[in-house]
Write a protein that holds these residues in place. Structure first.
Motif, mmCIF file in Angstrom:
data_model
loop_
_atom_site.group_PDB
_atom_site.id
_atom_site.type_symbol
_atom_site.label_atom_id
_atom_site.label_comp_id
_atom_site.label_asym_id
_atom_site.label_seq_id
_atom_site.Cartn_x
_atom_site.Cartn_y
_atom_site.Cartn_z
ATOM 1 N N MET A 179 0.851 -1.177 0.000
ATOM 2 C CA MET A 179 0.000 0.000 0.000
ATOM 3 C C MET A 179 0.899 1.243 0.000
ATOM 4 S SD MET A 179 -3.085 1.111 2.625
ATOM 5 C CE MET A 179 -4.073 -0.334 2.450
ATOM 6 N N ARG A 233 0.010 7.406 -0.220
ATOM 7 C CA ARG A 233 -1.252 8.068 -0.593
ATOM 8 C C ARG A 233 -2.440 7.190 -0.205
ATOM 9 N NH1 ARG A 233 -2.542 12.264 -3.869
ATOM 10 N NH2 ARG A 233 -0.413 12.389 -4.619
ATOM 11 N N ASP A 234 -2.316 5.875 -0.439
ATOM 12 C CA ASP A 234 -3.392 4.949 -0.054
ATOM 13 C C ASP A 234 -3.565 4.927 1.464
ATOM 14 O OD1 ASP A 234 -3.867 4.264 -2.698
ATOM 15 O OD2 ASP A 234 -2.597 2.479 -2.611
ATOM 16 N N ASP A 235 -2.441 4.963 2.181
ATOM 17 C CA ASP A 235 -2.492 4.996 3.654
ATOM 18 C C ASP A 235 -3.220 6.252 4.125
ATOM 19 O OD1 ASP A 235 -1.038 2.643 3.752
ATOM 20 O OD2 ASP A 235 0.873 3.659 4.112
ATOM 21 N N CYS A 289 -5.375 8.100 2.450
ATOM 22 C CA CYS A 289 -6.798 7.996 2.097
ATOM 23 C C CYS A 289 -7.544 7.112 3.097
ATOM 24 C CB CYS A 289 -6.957 7.459 0.682
ATOM 25 S SG CYS A 289 -6.517 8.641 -0.597
#
Length: 78
Positions: free
Chosen positions: A1, A4-6, A8
């Motif tokens: 991950m 940016r995914d973290d 979000c």
């Protein structure tokens, strides 16, 4: 991950806990943002007087500026 995914995921979790709509602004780095889909944090060209922002974002930016200021040093060689 990715980071940016973290971020979000953190935004979605905070929004769920705070019972607000999640921030949809990819330029906003505040994990506790409560601006919702109208968030304008980090968008260049938006007038600060009319910028849609929340208290957690204001505190986040102040803390980030303080950290940036204290970690940036100027070295002078004579």
């Amino acid at each position: 991950m990715s980071t940016r995914d973290d971020l979000c995921a953190l935004k979605r979790a905070h929004a769920l806990a705070a019972r607000v709509e999640p921030c949809a602004n990819a330029r906003c780095g505040c994990a506790t943002c409560e601006c919702g889909p109208a968030c304008e944090c980090g968008i260049p060209g938006v007038d600060d007087a009319t910028r849609v922002t929340c208290e957690p974002c204001v505190a986040f930016v102040k803390e980030r500026m303080k950290t940036t200021t204290t970690t940036t040093t100027t070295t002078t060689t004579t």
